[in-house]
Design a protein around this motif. Structure first.
Motif, PDB file in Angstrom:
ATOM      1  N   ILE A 252       0.819  -1.222   0.000  1.00 21.82           N
ATOM      2  CA  ILE A 252       0.000   0.000   0.000  1.00 21.82           C
ATOM      3  C   ILE A 252       0.854   1.273   0.000  1.00 21.82           C
ATOM      4  CG2 ILE A 252      -1.626   1.373   1.382  1.00 21.82           C
ATOM      5  CD1 ILE A 252      -3.127  -1.186   2.005  1.00 21.82           C
ATOM      6  N   PRO A 253       1.817   1.442   0.937  1.00 25.55           N
ATOM      7  CA  PRO A 253       2.644   2.660   0.863  1.00 25.55           C
ATOM      8  C   PRO A 253       3.504   2.719  -0.395  1.00 25.55           C
ATOM      9  CG  PRO A 253       3.479   1.170   2.559  1.00 25.55           C
ATOM     10  CD  PRO A 253       2.155   0.642   2.126  1.00 25.55           C
ATOM     11  N   LEU A 254       3.939   1.552  -0.894  1.00 24.41           N
ATOM     12  CA  LEU A 254       4.737   1.533  -2.123  1.00 24.41           C
ATOM     13  C   LEU A 254       3.904   2.018  -3.301  1.00 24.41           C
ATOM     14  CD1 LEU A 254       7.521   0.731  -3.266  1.00 24.41           C
ATOM     15  CD2 LEU A 254       6.561  -1.528  -3.759  1.00 24.41           C
ATOM     16  N   PHE A 255       2.655   1.588  -3.362  1.00 22.73           N
ATOM     17  CA  PHE A 255       1.757   2.008  -4.434  1.00 22.73           C
ATOM     18  C   PHE A 255       1.482   3.509  -4.344  1.00 22.73           C
ATOM     19  CE2 PHE A 255      -2.693   2.645  -5.902  1.00 22.73           C
ATOM     20  CZ  PHE A 255      -2.493   2.375  -7.250  1.00 22.73           C
ATOM     21  N   ILE A 256       1.263   4.014  -3.117  1.00 17.34           N
ATOM     22  CA  ILE A 256       1.012   5.448  -2.931  1.00 17.34           C
ATOM     23  C   ILE A 256       2.235   6.267  -3.355  1.00 17.34           C
ATOM     24  CG2 ILE A 256       0.615   7.229  -1.174  1.00 17.34           C
ATOM     25  CD1 ILE A 256      -1.098   5.182   0.324  1.00 17.34           C
ATOM     26  N   LYS A 257       3.427   5.760  -3.041  1.00 11.80           N
ATOM     27  CA  LYS A 257       4.670   6.427  -3.444  1.00 11.80           C
ATOM     28  C   LYS A 257       4.789   6.471  -4.967  1.00 11.80           C
ATOM     29  CE  LYS A 257       8.995   7.913  -2.777  1.00 11.80           C
ATOM     30  NZ  LYS A 257       9.337   9.181  -2.100  1.00 11.80           N
ATOM     31  N   MET A 258       4.409   5.398  -5.634  1.00  9.79           N
ATOM     32  CA  MET A 258       4.465   5.348  -7.102  1.00  9.79           C
ATOM     33  C   MET A 258       3.511   6.363  -7.727  1.00  9.79           C
ATOM     34  SD  MET A 258       4.672   1.215  -7.608  1.00  9.79           S
ATOM     35  CE  MET A 258       4.352   1.294  -9.373  1.00  9.79           C
ATOM     36  N   LEU A 259       2.418   6.687  -7.016  1.00  9.54           N
ATOM     37  CA  LEU A 259       1.462   7.688  -7.503  1.00  9.54           C
ATOM     38  C   LEU A 259       1.907   9.110  -7.177  1.00  9.54           C
ATOM     39  CD1 LEU A 259      -1.929   5.968  -6.539  1.00  9.54           C
ATOM     40  CD2 LEU A 259      -0.855   6.068  -8.799  1.00  9.54           C
ATOM     41  N   LYS A 260       3.124   9.248  -6.606  1.00 11.47           N
ATOM     42  CA  LYS A 260       3.722  10.555  -6.279  1.00 11.47           C
ATOM     43  C   LYS A 260       3.041  11.245  -5.095  1.00 11.47           C
ATOM     44  CE  LYS A 260       6.444  10.168  -9.879  1.00 11.47           C
ATOM     45  NZ  LYS A 260       7.836   9.756  -9.698  1.00 11.47           N
ATOM     46  N   PHE A 261       2.414  10.452  -4.213  1.00 11.70           N
ATOM     47  CA  PHE A 261       1.851  11.005  -2.984  1.00 11.70           C
ATOM     48  C   PHE A 261       2.738  10.617  -1.806  1.00 11.70           C
ATOM     49  CE2 PHE A 261      -2.021  10.554  -5.670  1.00 11.70           C
ATOM     50  CZ  PHE A 261      -2.404  11.885  -5.677  1.00 11.70           C
ATOM     51  N   ASP A 262       2.514  11.284  -0.671  1.00 12.54           N
ATOM     52  CA  ASP A 262       3.273  10.970   0.533  1.00 12.54           C
ATOM     53  C   ASP A 262       2.824   9.608   1.061  1.00 12.54           C
ATOM     54  OD1 ASP A 262       4.534  10.799   2.948  1.00 12.54           O
ATOM     55  OD2 ASP A 262       3.891  12.766   3.686  1.00 12.54           O
ATOM     56  N   PRO A 263       3.718   8.599   1.121  1.00 12.72           N
ATOM     57  CA  PRO A 263       3.309   7.264   1.583  1.00 12.72           C
ATOM     58  C   PRO A 263       2.854   7.234   3.031  1.00 12.72           C
ATOM     59  CG  PRO A 263       5.701   7.391   1.356  1.00 12.72           C
ATOM     60  CD  PRO A 263       5.140   8.644   0.748  1.00 12.72           C
ATOM     61  N   ALA A 264       3.160   8.280   3.809  1.00 13.68           N
ATOM     62  CA  ALA A 264       2.727   8.307   5.206  1.00 13.68           C
ATOM     63  C   ALA A 264       1.211   8.381   5.346  1.00 13.68           C
ATOM     64  CB  ALA A 264       3.358   9.497   5.941  1.00 13.68           C
ATOM     65  N   VAL A 265       0.503   8.749   4.245  1.00 15.44           N
ATOM     66  CA  VAL A 265      -0.958   8.788   4.332  1.00 15.44           C
ATOM     67  C   VAL A 265      -1.551   7.385   4.435  1.00 15.44           C
ATOM     68  CG1 VAL A 265      -1.113  10.963   3.064  1.00 15.44           C
ATOM     69  CG2 VAL A 265      -1.310   8.811   1.814  1.00 15.44           C
ATOM     70  N   ALA A 266      -0.705   6.358   4.200  1.00 14.08           N
ATOM     71  CA  ALA A 266      -1.165   4.978   4.422  1.00 14.08           C
ATOM     72  C   ALA A 266      -1.206   4.743   5.921  1.00 14.08           C
ATOM     73  CB  ALA A 266      -0.209   3.992   3.747  1.00 14.08           C
ATOM     74  N   SER A 267      -2.180   5.373   6.563  1.00 15.66           N
ATOM     75  CA  SER A 267      -2.196   5.428   8.022  1.00 15.66           C
ATOM     76  C   SER A 267      -2.444   4.072   8.657  1.00 15.66           C
ATOM     77  CB  SER A 267      -3.274   6.410   8.493  1.00 15.66           C
ATOM     78  OG  SER A 267      -4.554   5.879   8.225  1.00 15.66           O
ATOM     79  N   GLY A 268      -1.958   3.943   9.900  1.00 19.97           N
ATOM     80  CA  GLY A 268      -2.166   2.720  10.666  1.00 19.97           C
ATOM     81  C   GLY A 268      -3.633   2.354  10.809  1.00 19.97           C
ATOM     82  N   PRO A 269      -4.520   3.307  11.211  1.00 16.56           N
ATOM     83  CA  PRO A 269      -5.941   2.976  11.332  1.00 16.56           C
ATOM     84  C   PRO A 269      -6.563   2.491  10.032  1.00 16.56           C
ATOM     85  CG  PRO A 269      -5.476   5.010  12.490  1.00 16.56           C
ATOM     86  CD  PRO A 269      -4.214   4.647  11.752  1.00 16.56           C
ATOM     87  N   PHE A 270      -6.163   3.075   8.895  1.00 16.52           N
ATOM     88  CA  PHE A 270      -6.710   2.656   7.597  1.00 16.52           C
ATOM     89  C   PHE A 270      -6.336   1.205   7.304  1.00 16.52           C
ATOM     90  CE2 PHE A 270      -5.832   2.050   3.041  1.00 16.52           C
ATOM     91  CZ  PHE A 270      -7.132   2.167   2.548  1.00 16.52           C
ATOM     92  N   ILE A 271      -5.062   0.881   7.449  1.00 22.31           N
ATOM     93  CA  ILE A 271      -4.610  -0.484   7.167  1.00 22.31           C
ATOM     94  C   ILE A 271      -5.204  -1.465   8.179  1.00 22.31           C
ATOM     95  CG2 ILE A 271      -2.558  -1.980   7.296  1.00 22.31           C
ATOM     96  CD1 ILE A 271      -1.050   0.000   5.691  1.00 22.31           C
ATOM     97  N   THR A 272      -5.306  -1.044   9.435  1.00 21.21           N
ATOM     98  CA  THR A 272      -5.886  -1.924  10.455  1.00 21.21           C
ATOM     99  C   THR A 272      -7.327  -2.283  10.121  1.00 21.21           C
ATOM    100  OG1 THR A 272      -4.448  -0.984  12.158  1.00 21.21           O
ATOM    101  CG2 THR A 272      -6.391  -2.163  12.907  1.00 21.21           C
ATOM    102  N   ASN A 273      -8.106  -1.291   9.683  1.00 26.93           N
ATOM    103  CA  ASN A 273      -9.492  -1.560   9.296  1.00 26.93           C
ATOM    104  C   ASN A 273      -9.576  -2.495   8.099  1.00 26.93           C
ATOM    105  OD1 ASN A 273     -11.602  -0.181  10.922  1.00 26.93           O
ATOM    106  ND2 ASN A 273     -10.383   1.624  10.486  1.00 26.93           N
ATOM    107  N   LEU A 274      -8.669  -2.298   7.146  1.00 24.14           N
ATOM    108  CA  LEU A 274      -8.644  -3.168   5.966  1.00 24.14           C
ATOM    109  C   LEU A 274      -8.302  -4.605   6.363  1.00 24.14           C
ATOM    110  CD1 LEU A 274      -9.006  -3.130   2.918  1.00 24.14           C
ATOM    111  CD2 LEU A 274      -6.579  -2.558   2.686  1.00 24.14           C
ATOM    112  N   ILE A 275      -7.330  -4.728   7.266  1.00 23.08           N
ATOM    113  CA  ILE A 275      -6.942  -6.048   7.771  1.00 23.08           C
ATOM    114  C   ILE A 275      -8.111  -6.710   8.507  1.00 23.08           C
ATOM    115  CG2 ILE A 275      -5.563  -7.158   9.576  1.00 23.08           C
ATOM    116  CD1 ILE A 275      -3.995  -6.956   7.140  1.00 23.08           C
ATOM    117  N   ASP A 276      -8.855  -5.911   9.283  1.00 17.91           N
ATOM    118  CA  ASP A 276     -10.004  -6.464  10.011  1.00 17.91           C
ATOM    119  C   ASP A 276     -11.006  -7.114   9.061  1.00 17.91           C
ATOM    120  OD1 ASP A 276      -8.925  -5.669  12.377  1.00 17.91           O
ATOM    121  OD2 ASP A 276     -10.262  -3.965  12.702  1.00 17.91           O
TER     122      ASP A 276
END
Length: 440
Positions: A396-420
């Motif tokens: 997810i952060p690698l993909f966001i980086k490839m789109l030229k956005f800040d990979p830090a927006v791949a926030s912990g809560p977002f990924i945690t919800n997706l994992i849930d």
């Protein structure tokens, strides 16, 4: 301490003590004072000490203090501040006050050239108060220039060299200049260091400083003209701001303002919390579709938090490692990413095996039938979930980086919800496949 001194000492005694105190200590102590006490202290400070204190305060707090003075007094204070500090403070003034102050500043005031830059650009953090010598100077002339200007600049540790058109030519450490003897020239002792463009982002500036190890960095325009420098104390401020910003992104927080009240803070955060709440709804929907298997094997609900937490934990760990790798110049993000996934496979197997055995024991103690099959459902689900976690935390952060956005927006809560969501699907789907034959 300062609060106590205000009550015990006369104004003259307090003024003498303030003059010998470090400006940083005074700035820190102001937080402990009420408005009347702050006013007392500030009124006792000399002009030089007040400008020092303002430079150590947060820009918005310094702006509040600056705005209490008349425009003419504000002009004097701004002219005494380092240009980069003055620019930060002016930008925090109310728009009307800011415009009025800018109108009365002298046209050659150095701060005017810094105000124009957005806070996300390198130009917003540079100072144009630095030592600059000409490439045609000999070491005697250069040394004299350093002595003449030393009192008025931010640092003299690095002397910057330009040509007659102000193009960057190189720089000289002060130690090197002092050790050099006439008739050596500046051109003979300078070294060319990497510079940074004034309109480039501060994220890239931090990487630049980290990779090249500069204590001061020359800031240039498109034609390589030297506009200013970034000093070491500016770099520390930028690191602090960027670290806080990245942490806020990882925690899915909006920009934090510690001066805001509880209501305003809540209003800023509620949109993000509602977004995360919306993302979590599918997880509840997934669970509702497996009420049959849950009704027969209630013990599955007991182990559901274990499955969800494990996946979120390993995803957050991989996310942190990936974000660190993405900031490195010699990054091996791909190889490290696959190493994280392999680590998840190994860890997941060990955790799954342990949970398999624990589930069998629980089933036996609580008198549940088919303990081995329940244990297999839990253990296998945990293994798969712990493999999915690092995959998402990496890609997810690698993909966001490839789109030229800040990979830090791949926030912990977002990924945690997706994992849930995925964990619930895996857990109950496997439970249905493995235990479905035992449902009456």
């Amino acid at each position: 301490m300062l609060k106590d001194l205000i009550n015990r000492l006369t104004s003259d005694e307090l003024k003498d003590i303030l003059e010998i105190q470090h400006a940083f200590d005074i700035a820190q102590a102001l937080d402990e004072l009420d408005e009347e006490e702050k006013k007392t202290v500030i009124n006792l400070l000399s002009m030089d000490k007040l400008t020092e204190v303002l430079s150590y305060l947060e820009p918005e707090i310094a702006a509040d203090i600056l705005s209490t003075y008349s425009l003419l007094h504000q002009k004097v204070l701004v002219s005494e501040l380092d240009p980069d500090d003055a620019a930060d403070i002016i930008n925090e003034l109310e728009e009307e006050n800011k415009n009025e102050l800018l109108k009365i500043l002298d046209k050659d005031e150095e701060v005017l050239s810094l105000i124009q830059y957005d806070e996300s650009l390198a130009g917003a953090y540079m100072t144009n108060a630095f030592v600059k010598v000409n490439i045609s100077d000999d070491v005697k002339q250069a040394t004299k220039k350093v002595i003449d200007i030393a009192e008025d600049v931010s640092t003299i540790q690095t002397i910057f060299v330009v040509d007659h058109d102000n193009h960057y030519c190189g720089e000289i450490p002060l130690k090197t200049l002092l050790k050099s003897k006439y008739p050596l020239t500046v051109k003979e002792i300078l070294t060319v260091e990497p510079t940074f463009h004034v309109n480039d982002g501060i994220d890239n500036l931090l990487k630049h400083i980290k990779h090249y190890g500069n204590t001061e960095v020359g800031i240039v325009d498109e034609e390589n003209r030297l506009l200013g420098i970034i000093t070491q104390d500016d770099v520390l401020d930028i690191y602090l701001e960027e670290t806080q910003e990245d942490y806020e992104k990882l925690a899915a927080l909006p920009d934090t303002d510690f001066k805001e009240g509880s209501f305003k803070t809540a209003m800023h955060r509620i949109p993000w919390l509602l977004i995360l709440l919306t993302i979590s709804i599918p997880s509840a929907f997934v669970t509702s579709n497996f009420t049959g298997i849950l009704g027969t094997f209630v013990i599955l609900a007991f182990f559901q938090p274990l499955i969800l937490d494990a996946g979120g934990d390993v995803a957050s760990q991989t996310l942190a490692v990936t974000l660190i790798e993405l900031t490195k110049k010699d990054s091996k993000v791909i190889s490290n990413g696959f190493k994280e996934i392999l680590t998840g496979v190994i860890n997941g197997f060990v955790m799954g095996l342990i949970s398999f055995l624990i589930t069998i024991i629980f089933s036996y103690v609580l008198h549940f039938d088919h303990g081995v099959w329940i244990g297999l459902s839990v253990g296998l689900s945990l293994w798969i979930t712990v493999i999915i976690g690092p995959i998402l935390g990496f890609f997810i952060p690698l993909f966001i980086k490839m789109l030229k956005f800040d990979p830090a927006v791949a926030s912990g809560p977002f990924i945690t919800n997706l994992i849930d969501i995925l964990s619930n699907v895996v857990y109950f789907s496997l439970a249905t496949i493995i235990l479905g034959g035992f449902v009456a």
